[in-house]
Design an enzyme around this catalytic site. Structure first.
Site, PDB file in Angstrom:
ATOM      1  N   GLU A   1     155.465  69.283  32.708  1.00  0.00           N
ATOM      2  CA  GLU A   1     155.019  69.372  34.261  1.00  0.00           C
ATOM      3  C   GLU A   1     155.580  70.794  34.721  1.00  0.00           C
ATOM      4  O   GLU A   1     155.070  71.329  35.426  1.00  0.00           O
ATOM      5  CB  GLU A   1     155.730  68.317  35.075  1.00  0.00           C
ATOM      6  CG  GLU A   1     154.876  68.074  36.358  1.00  0.00           C
ATOM      7  CD  GLU A   1     155.259  66.760  37.083  1.00  0.00           C
ATOM      8  OE1 GLU A   1     156.077  65.898  36.469  1.00  0.00           O
ATOM      9  OE2 GLU A   1     155.204  66.787  38.311  1.00  0.00           O
TER      10      GLU A   1
ATOM     11  N   ARG B   1     165.317  59.566  21.522  1.00  0.00           N
ATOM     12  CA  ARG B   1     165.317  57.921  21.488  1.00  0.00           C
ATOM     13  C   ARG B   1     164.505  57.400  20.293  1.00  0.00           C
ATOM     14  O   ARG B   1     164.614  56.403  19.881  1.00  0.00           O
ATOM     15  CB  ARG B   1     165.006  57.537  22.870  1.00  0.00           C
ATOM     16  CG  ARG B   1     166.061  57.454  23.859  1.00  0.00           C
ATOM     17  CD  ARG B   1     165.656  57.007  25.193  1.00  0.00           C
ATOM     18  NE  ARG B   1     164.380  57.583  25.746  1.00  0.00           N
ATOM     19  CZ  ARG B   1     164.627  58.532  26.465  1.00  0.00           C
ATOM     20  NH1 ARG B   1     166.002  59.198  26.774  1.00  0.00           N
ATOM     21  NH2 ARG B   1     163.460  58.989  27.356  1.00  0.00           N
TER      22      ARG B   1
HETATM   23  P1  AMP Z   1     155.118  62.690  27.023  1.00  0.00           P
HETATM   24  O1  AMP Z   1     155.148  63.803  26.166  1.00  0.00           O
HETATM   25  O2  AMP Z   1     154.611  62.786  28.392  1.00  0.00           O
HETATM   26  O3  AMP Z   1     154.019  61.513  26.154  1.00  0.00           O
HETATM   27  O4  AMP Z   1     156.374  61.927  27.343  1.00  0.00           O
HETATM   28  C1  AMP Z   1     157.024  61.245  25.992  1.00  0.00           C
HETATM   29  C2  AMP Z   1     158.423  61.346  26.008  1.00  0.00           C
HETATM   30  O5  AMP Z   1     159.122  61.355  27.194  1.00  0.00           O
HETATM   31  C3  AMP Z   1     159.106  60.129  24.990  1.00  0.00           C
HETATM   32  O6  AMP Z   1     159.685  60.741  23.996  1.00  0.00           O
HETATM   33  C4  AMP Z   1     159.982  59.693  26.208  1.00  0.00           C
HETATM   34  O7  AMP Z   1     161.182  59.366  25.584  1.00  0.00           O
HETATM   35  C5  AMP Z   1     159.812  60.473  27.486  1.00  0.00           C
HETATM   36  N1  AMP Z   1     159.621  59.824  28.669  1.00  0.00           N
HETATM   37  C6  AMP Z   1     158.509  60.224  29.366  1.00  0.00           C
HETATM   38  N2  AMP Z   1     158.274  59.424  30.532  1.00  0.00           N
HETATM   39  C7  AMP Z   1     159.267  58.306  30.295  1.00  0.00           C
HETATM   40  C8  AMP Z   1     159.530  57.216  31.189  1.00  0.00           C
HETATM   41  N3  AMP Z   1     158.968  57.022  32.250  1.00  0.00           N
HETATM   42  N4  AMP Z   1     160.696  56.605  30.757  1.00  0.00           N
HETATM   43  C9  AMP Z   1     161.354  56.959  29.757  1.00  0.00           C
HETATM   44  N5  AMP Z   1     160.906  58.000  28.919  1.00  0.00           N
HETATM   45  C10 AMP Z   1     160.143  58.837  29.157  1.00  0.00           C
END
Ligand code: AMP
Length: 176
Positions: A100, A63
């Site tokens: 996770e 995205r």
């Molecule tokens: P993180 O590595 O945990 O910061 O996750 C970020 C990536 O995961 C981003 O590229 C988002 O597209 C996706 N992502 C994580 N959590 C969500 C959520 N609650 N809603 C939508 N996309 C998420």
């Protein structure tokens, strides 16, 4: 007049328990489907900059590509993809990070960014920060001059920005 960040926030659709129980998934497709909202998202993401201020905008699979590519055109900057491992055809640098359950690896072409290029990282959402840290590590391998990391949405309660060190973090919509 540019659509406010409040109106943008109201267009984000929350999907409980997707893709698994306990996750509140932030669906940005209603923003993309509406040209005024999509334009406003790009306006706010690029607000501190004028064309000529930024050399490269990096977007994260998948995205992040949508917002980063549109922002790159808006600022007359180049667009560089950070992709999931195994998708880029030329020589790559790779970075792995923990999820996770299990881990993920992202990659960038070794010649994607010239040393010292003024570079902006854009993704749709900052959650735990793992993805952004991996992407920033790739940019550091290429000795990019990282201006900031900008996100349409930040899940503040996960404190992902604390992992991003000295890199300035900016988000348009945040959930506390
Ligand atoms: P993180 O590595 O945990 O910061 O996750 C970020 C990536 O995961 C981003 O590229 C988002 O597209 C996706 N992502 C994580 N959590 C969500 C959520 N609650 N809603 C939508 N996309 C998420």
């Amino acid at each position: 007049m540019v659509t406010s960040t409040e109106t943008l926030a109201a267009a984000v659709r929350n999907i409980p328990d997707f893709p698994k129980p306990g996750i509140q998934f932030k669906d940005i497709t209603p923003i993309l489907a509406n040209p005024k909202l999509f334009e406003a998202a790009i306006h706010h993401l690029t607000a501190p900059y004028q064309p000529g201020d930024v050399d490269v905008i990096v977007g994260v699979d998948a995205r992040g590509f949508i917002f980063a590519a549109a922002a790159a055109l808006h600022l007359k900057a180049g667009f560089v993809p950070v992709r999931k491992k195994g998708k880029l055809p030329f020589d790559t640098h790779e970075e792995s990070y923990d999820l996770e359950y299990g881990s993920n690896t992202v990659a960038i072409h070794t010649d994607a960014i010239h040393k010292g290029s003024r570079t902006l990282l854009i993704d749709d959402l900052l959650a735990t920060g793992g993805t952004a840290v991996a992407a920033l590590n790739l940019l550091n391998k290429l000795e990019a001059n990282i201006l900031e990391a900008a996100f349409l949405i930040e899940l503040e309660f996960l404190n992902g920005r604390s992992l991003l060190g000295n890199v300035p973090v900016r988000s348009i919509i945040s959930y506390s």
